[in-house]
Write a protein that holds these residues in place. Structure first.
Motif, short mmCIF file in Angstrom:
data_model
loop_
_atom_site.label_atom_id
_atom_site.label_comp_id
_atom_site.label_asym_id
_atom_site.label_seq_id
_atom_site.Cartn_x
_atom_site.Cartn_y
_atom_site.Cartn_z
N ARG A 1 -21.61 -11.76 11.48
CA ARG A 1 -22.64 -12.61 12.10
C ARG A 1 -22.17 -14.05 12.19
N LEU B 1 -21.77 -16.11 15.81
CA LEU B 1 -22.87 -17.08 15.82
C LEU B 1 -23.03 -17.78 17.17
N SER B 2 -21.93 -17.93 17.89
CA SER B 2 -22.03 -18.59 19.20
C SER B 2 -22.22 -17.60 20.33
N PHE C 1 -23.84 -14.18 19.93
CA PHE C 1 -24.68 -13.00 19.75
C PHE C 1 -25.62 -12.77 20.92
N ALA C 2 -26.03 -13.87 21.55
CA ALA C 2 -26.95 -13.72 22.67
C ALA C 2 -26.27 -13.00 23.83
N ARG C 3 -24.95 -13.15 23.91
CA ARG C 3 -24.24 -12.51 25.00
C ARG C 3 -24.25 -10.99 24.86
N PHE C 4 -24.28 -10.53 23.61
CA PHE C 4 -24.29 -9.09 23.38
C PHE C 4 -25.70 -8.53 23.52
N ALA C 5 -26.68 -9.42 23.52
CA ALA C 5 -28.06 -8.96 23.51
C ALA C 5 -28.48 -8.59 24.91
N LEU D 1 -31.04 -7.70 20.15
CA LEU D 1 -29.66 -7.72 19.67
C LEU D 1 -29.04 -6.34 19.81
N ARG D 2 -27.74 -6.35 20.08
CA ARG D 2 -27.00 -5.09 20.03
C ARG D 2 -25.93 -5.27 18.98
N GLU D 3 -26.34 -5.02 17.75
CA GLU D 3 -25.47 -5.37 16.64
C GLU D 3 -24.20 -4.53 16.63
N ALA E 1 -22.39 -3.51 19.16
CA ALA E 1 -21.43 -4.12 20.06
C ALA E 1 -20.91 -5.43 19.48
N GLU E 2 -21.86 -6.18 18.93
CA GLU E 2 -21.55 -7.49 18.36
C GLU E 2 -20.59 -7.35 17.19
N ARG E 3 -20.93 -6.43 16.30
CA ARG E 3 -20.12 -6.22 15.12
C ARG E 3 -18.75 -5.70 15.52
#
Lengths: 388, 506
Positions: B359, B363-364, B366-370, B375-377, B379-381
């Motif tokens: 996370r 931090l900069s 996460f909104a792009r993955f949402a 949230l799409r954790e 994908a983000e993770r």
């Protein structure tokens, strides 16, 4: 808990549950395949379905590091502690109150009493998680009940639809929250002072509007809509459940929630990562105000009256419930489950004390002790967490 | 007490070692201090000076080593013990309480009182006495410290040290916040202390100051004493610089600078200024190029980076990305246009310490993955994990709290954040502060790889070696101005050090 709602039952006739505890700017449909409870499973087999957009994704099956993030272990452990405390309280209630305590109607009463403060506490959870504090929620709720029950509003509600009453309460709550948010985020007034000012001002404004009179609700459709049960559960309890679930998703599953945690955890880091910290702070306070507005609707249906004395000292109960629940007062970590448990624990406690004929003063004394005990425990938890 | 050169030194430290998670701050430091001398401690940033004086002040406990105080083995478990021995420290960050009066500050922690009732009068009169002794009778004992200028606060801090009846006063860059005139005052005080038999450990980057008031010099580098007890008179500046920069630990900067891969600047800074901090800063960076800002702490380097990034609002000038002017003072705008900052204070400015690594990395972004705010954790993770793996983050488990990582790995996570974002320009403020030697090499290599792919880098470092080893162009910043700009190849360490310290071209 020192709530003044001495109200009666909460079973009524007819309903629909209009209020939703959602103030987030961005809630929408979601092609999100991940399911609640994910963070634990190291094997996130969630394959992103949506378009792959700009970002490349790592689709390799994630290796079997089963190590759950300590964050979750901690909150789970804490919630477990709360559940145990709740079970112990219920056992105590059953031992001293017997069947009367365990009766369905008593349980319903407990939940109805928890509902209003519960919804307000959900809003306060967001504010505290974002590193702020909101002292004004109780008095904003009072203002909203008064504003929604003025002769003018009620006349309009009778002419058009009872929803007018609801929308007015929500708008007043959200509006007051927005004012808090603007003063805090853009005026750079510390939340404690800004919301303390709102506490006093909203109470005064409510007194001016009502002339310190209790304003009876005489929009029968409104009363009918809320004072009934669905599947044996009073509508206001359903509202509490809905707001809690929506709050949980908002905090844990949306960008709004992630920003809230980031702003509360380290506002400077959030700012330097490109998050609009001021705007977000404003929105969080607006959300808390909106929750106070929802609380006002529930209060109107329970007491069938608007009054400037509604919600006095409720901010303290809400903060106590949130902190006992495990949300860190310094921000950066919040738990909706904990808040809900905290609220219910207080409601059960009050109920047990009343069943045993202990007066309000003793309740207050016990409540104070419990708050200190819970916070001491919380500090130990967070120290241990740091050592890890 | 005036026993210059007596048999047993006042303080002897030997073999002092101190580890921090992920870094060895002190690695066998040896130092001896005599009563009545001004002992200068020299060394580049990160050489271990601050750790050493914090050990002396009882703030850090050494892992190993011996401390002899007036010939007796001793330990300094806490700040109170240090004061009882007679060691008083003036820190770089002034440690005075703004809301209290001068006298209250001076007797803070050792108030003169009977049964809790303060002896305000005698405190005030002693304060006046001490102030007069330091040549500052104009400061009133009742004055609120917050209203004093920086130099005044410095004096208060010094008087406080004196009020403890100290035998040894440690001054950490006392001249950094002072005007030339005030520096003269400071010198008078130091000399008078010395005449009274008090020993002073004096830390400064300014060699000319050391020439003026120092007696002996100890040089630290990479946590080790490289020379101790050097006489100020008999040691040349060149020799000192050689010692400070010495090349025992040869850093690997990942090869020679490759230079720009395109001639069109990606970022241009035009006449940027913030009142009171810096002025008329202009330069441009091309894709693949590394610009290094060299200068002393407080010269305005970090502030320049922060202003480019929108974290400070400029009072004049503009920042352009590929010709398009950025909104002044807007971080989101800078980030949107592909600028990333790895701030100087990683922990307080960069990281959410209690949150999982992934996370922090996202931090900069996460909104792009949402999708629609959800949230799409996964994908983000996944994206975070991918970058963590490619940067050899260790341990490679992105679910751990970032607090548990070493400095070097936290810095890698910061870089990973901007890799996930896909930056065209990276602003690096002290990229290897608190990072151990091994991880440094990795970070250098990483920076090289990034520039080879066309990322432009603007970096600030107090380690001249590092700036010279990495950058294509060097901008020398002194007192908020760019005083020199040339290709790194045309400069050596000595010249940069000269420029940085003198503030004028060599």
């Amino acid at each position: 808990m020192s709530t003044e709602d001495t109200s009666h039952d909460a079973s009524g006739v007819k309903a629909s549950a209009p209020a939703r505890g959602r103030g987030g700017p961005r809630a929408g449909s979601h092609p999100d395949t991940s399911v609640p409870g994910r963070a634990m499973s190291g094997t996130e087999a969630v394959v992103p379905t949506g378009e792959t957009s700009t970002v490349e994704r790592d689709l390799r099956p994630v290796d079997s590091e089963q190590k759950a993030a300590p964050t979750f272990q901690l909150s789970l452990g804490h919630s477990l502690g709360l559940v145990l405390a709740l079970v112990a309280l219920i056992a105590l209630g059953a031992a001293t109150g017997g069947d009367r305590f365990l009766s369905l109607s008593n349980m319903t009463t407990i939940l109805s009493q928890a509902a209003v403060i519960g919804v307000i506490s959900i809003g306060v959870t967001f504010v505290i998680t974002a590193g702020g504090i909101d002292l004004s929620v109780g008095s904003v709720m009072g203002l909203a009940t008064v504003w929604a029950t003025t002769l003018g509003t009620q006349a309009m509600a009778n002419d058009l639809h009872w929803i007018v009453l609801v929308l007015t309460a929500l708008a007043v709550g959200a509006g007051a929250g927005l004012v808090n948010g603007i003063i805090i985020a853009y005026g750079k007034v510390v939340p404690f002072i800004a919301t303390l000012a709102m506490l006093v001002a909203a109470r005064g404004f409510a007194e001016i509007i009502s002339g310190r009179q209790t304003q009876i609700v005489n929009v029968p459709e409104f009363t009918n809509a809320f004072r009934r049960s669905i599947l044996g559960v009073p509508v206001i309890v359903w509202i509490f459940i809905l707001v809690a679930v929506a709050g949980w998703f908002l905090l844990n599953r949306t960008t709004f929630g992630r920003r809230t945690i980031a702003v509360g955890g380290n506002a400077e880091a959030a700012r330097l990562a490109g998050i609009k910290v001021k705007r977000h702070t404003m929105l969080v306070f607006t959300l808390a105000g909106l929750c106070a507005g929802i609380g006002a609707v529930m209060m109107l249906s329970r007491t069938t009256a608007g009054s400037s004395t509604h919600g006095s000292l409720m901010e303290l109960d809400a903060i106590a419930a949130v902190v006992i629940g495990g949300t860190l007062l310094v921000g950066g970590r919040g738990t909706i489950v904990g808040t809900v448990l905290g609220v219910i624990i207080f409601a059960v406690l009050t109920n047990v004390l009343i069943q045993n004929n202990l007066d309000q003063s003793v309740q207050a004394l016990v409540t104070g002790g419990i708050i200190v005990g819970a916070v001491l425990l919380q500090q130990r938890f967070s120290r241990e967490a740091k050592r890890r | 007490m005036i026993t210059k050169g007596q048999a047993a030194p006042l303080l002897q430290m030997s073999g002092i070692t101190k580890h921090f998670p992920g870094a060895k701050a002190l690695d066998g430091v040896t130092l001896d201090i005599r009563a009545g001398e001004v002992h200068c401690l020299l060394g580049q940033n990160g050489a271990g000076k601050s750790t050493l004086i914090k050990t002396l002040a009882g703030l850090h406990q050494p892992d190993d080593g011996k401390i002899l105080w007036m010939g007796e083995p001793t330990s300094i478990p806490n700040p109170t013990a240090a004061l009882q021995l007679g060691v008083a420290t003036m820190y770089q960050e002034l440690d005075v309480v703004d809301g209290l009066s001068v006298a209250e500050n001076i007797f803070l922690g050792h108030e003169m009182a009977t049964a809790g009732v303060l002896h305000r009068r005698s405190a005030a009169s002693q304060t006046r006495e001490l102030l007069a002794r330091l040549g500052h009778p104009e400061i009133s004992a009742q004055q609120e410290v917050g209203r004093l200028p920086a130099a005044g606060k410095q004096v208060v801090s010094m008087v406080r040290a004196l009020s403890h009846d100290a035998k040894l006063i440690v001054m950490d860059e006392p001249s950094a916040v002072l005007d030339p005139e005030e520096v003269e005052n400071l010198f008078r005080v130091v000399i008078s202390l010395k005449q009274q038999g008090v020993a002073v450990i004096y830390i400064s980057h300014r060699l000319e100051e050391i020439r003026r008031i120092g007696d002996r010099i100890t040089v630290l580098k990479d946590g080790r004493t490289v020379a101790t007890g050097l006489s100020v008179e008999d040691t040349s500046t060149a020799e000192l610089i050689e010692l400070m920069t010495g090349h025992e630990v040869v850093a690997d900067f990942g090869g020679a600078p490759t230079g720009a891969i395109s001639e069109t600047p990606v970022l241009s800074v035009e006449d940027l200024a913030v009142d009171g901090l810096f002025e008329a800063v202009s330069f441009s960076v091309r894709p693949g190029e590394i610009i290094g800002l060299a200068g002393l702490v407080g010269a305005g380097r970090s502030e320049i980076l922060e202003t480019i990034y929108g974290a400070r609002k400029p009072t004049a000038g503009a920042v352009r990305m590929e010709g398009r002017q950025l909104r002044a003072g807007s971080v989101p705008d800078a980030v949107r246009h592909g600028i990333g900052l790895a701030p100087e204070e990683r922990k307080s400015q960069g990281l959410l310490l209690e949150e999982p690594i992934y996370r922090n990395i996202t931090l900069s972004t996460f909104a792009r993955f949402a999708a629609g705010g959800w949230l799409r954790e996964a994908a983000e993770r996944g994206a975070a994990k991918k970058q963590a793996t490619s940067l050899h983050l260790s341990p490679p488990d992105v679910d751990r709290r970032i607090r548990t990582l070493s400095g070097g790995n936290q810095q890698k996570a910061m870089l990973a954040r901007w890799l996930v974002h896909g930056c065209q320009v990276l602003l690096l403020d002290e990229p290897t502060r608190g990072v151990d030697v091994g991880a440094r090499a990795e970070i250098y290599t990483l920076i090289r790889e990034l520039t080879a792919q066309g990322t432009a880098v603007v970096m600030v470092s107090s380690e001249i070696e590092e700036v010279l080893g990495l950058a294509d162009q060097i901008l020398v910043v002194a007192d908020g101005r760019i005083v020199d700009q040339r290709p790194a190849a045309a400069l050596d360490e000595h010249q940069v050090l000269d420029l940085v310290m003198e503030g004028a071209p060599a």
